[in-house]
Design a protein around this motif. Structure first.
Motif: not given
Length: 321
Positions: A20-28, A33-41, A54-62
């Motif tokens: 998720i982090r890679a998709v968001v930051r590569t997109g930005i 723009e990157v839109m997060g869709i919660k709870e799958g389909y 960028l802050s949405s995916v900060a400190d999540i890689i671990h």
């Protein structure tokens, strides 16, 4: 490609957050723009969608699990459900979609692509049961979690002179049992691809006992044979005289901080998925072959049969004599 959506679907797997982090930051980075869709389909149908930064995916890689959460959706399997999902993507002006999950999730991605939404799949499942890729996100972490459990169980089994059956996930694919069993020095490994031969299991236990072995580890992929693991343990105890215990690891295998390998392949796959969308790809899924990130048509990928590693399985039999 001005706006990219991303969702996680099916069972969670360690490393999904890194993807998720890679998709968001590569997109930005590429001015999308990157839109997060919660709870799958399910969340896609219901409009659980919000912009990520960028802050949405900060400190999540671990972190294990998925910050977007996941859910299964029977409604999405219907034609009406797919139409609702398509309408929601259009409502939020999402030009392309990244889907992280297993084979069911990738089939869903393919159906949206057929409806005109460019969609890229990323394989996220601890079972490692997709034939087109050598590794799926979460598999390496899962086998390391099992390996840690084997080490702890071996300590107590040795103290009591017991055999211990360790049941792991993998109803249709024995990769977790096989790889964790090899790394953990299991005496017997029971997987769906080879089936259960209780006579061979008991023979190996007796041979070990006769040479003074104080413990034995039996790896069992869930759902192999008609017996429950407890019934299998009782049968082994009756046939060998060796006290036998059962440990079912269950969802413990899905949790925990992802290993370096899972973080790395997830990051590479996430960046690759965004790159494909930006280049105009419409129905692709990414994977790993010979330590390189590859991509192929989703339909083609899902038609590739998962081949069991019989050479490694035979190696475990040699090394456990």
């Amino acid at each position: 490609m001005k706006k990219i959506g991303i969702l996680t679907s099916g069972g969670d797997a360690p490393g999904m957050n890194a993807a998720i982090r890679a998709v968001v930051r590569t997109g930005i980075y590429n001015k999308a723009e990157v839109m997060g869709i919660k709870e799958g389909y399910k969340g896609l149908i219901n409009g659980y969608i919000e912009e990520m930064n960028l802050s949405s995916v900060a400190d999540i890689i671990h972190k294990g699990g998925t910050i977007l959460r996941t859910a299964r959706s029977d409604e999405f399997k219907t034609e009406d459900g797919k139409k609702k999902a398509l309408d929601m993507l259009k409502k939020f002006k999402i030009d392309g979609l990244v889907v992280i999950g297993g084979d069911g999730s990738l089939k869903g991605a393919q159906s949206l692509s057929d409806l005109g939404i460019p969609t890229i799949g990323i394989p996220g499942t601890i079972d490692n049961d997709l034939g087109y890729t050598e590794y799926t996100i979460g598999f390496d972490t899962a086998i390391n979690t099992v390996l840690d459990a084997i080490s702890k169980i071996r300590d107590t089994s040795t103290s009591h002179g017991r055999a211990n059956i360790i049941e792991v996930m993998g109803r249709n694919c024995g990769d977790i049992a096989l790889h964790a069993g090899l790394a953990g020095g299991a005496e017997s490994i029971i997987v769906p691809e080879e089936g259960l031969n209780i006579e061979n299991v008991c023979k190996k236990l007796i041979q070990g006992k006769n040479r003074g072995k104080l413990h034995s580890i039996i790896m069992l992929a869930e759902g192999v044979g008609k017996r429950s693991p407890y019934e299998l343990g009782n049968d082994i105890e009756k046939n060998t005289g060796i006290e036998t215990r059962v440990t079912i690891l269950g969802h413990l295998q899905r949790g925990g901080s992802p290993t370096a390998m899972d973080r790395i392949i997830a990051s590479k796959m996430g960046a690759k998925a965004v790159g494909l969308l930006l280049r105009g790809a419409k129905s692709r899924t990414v994977g790993i072959r010979e330590n390189k990130v590859i991509d192929m048509d989703i339909d083609e990928a899902l038609c590739i049969e998962k081949v069991f590693d019989h050479a490694t399985y035979n190696l475990t039999k040699i090394l456990s004599i």
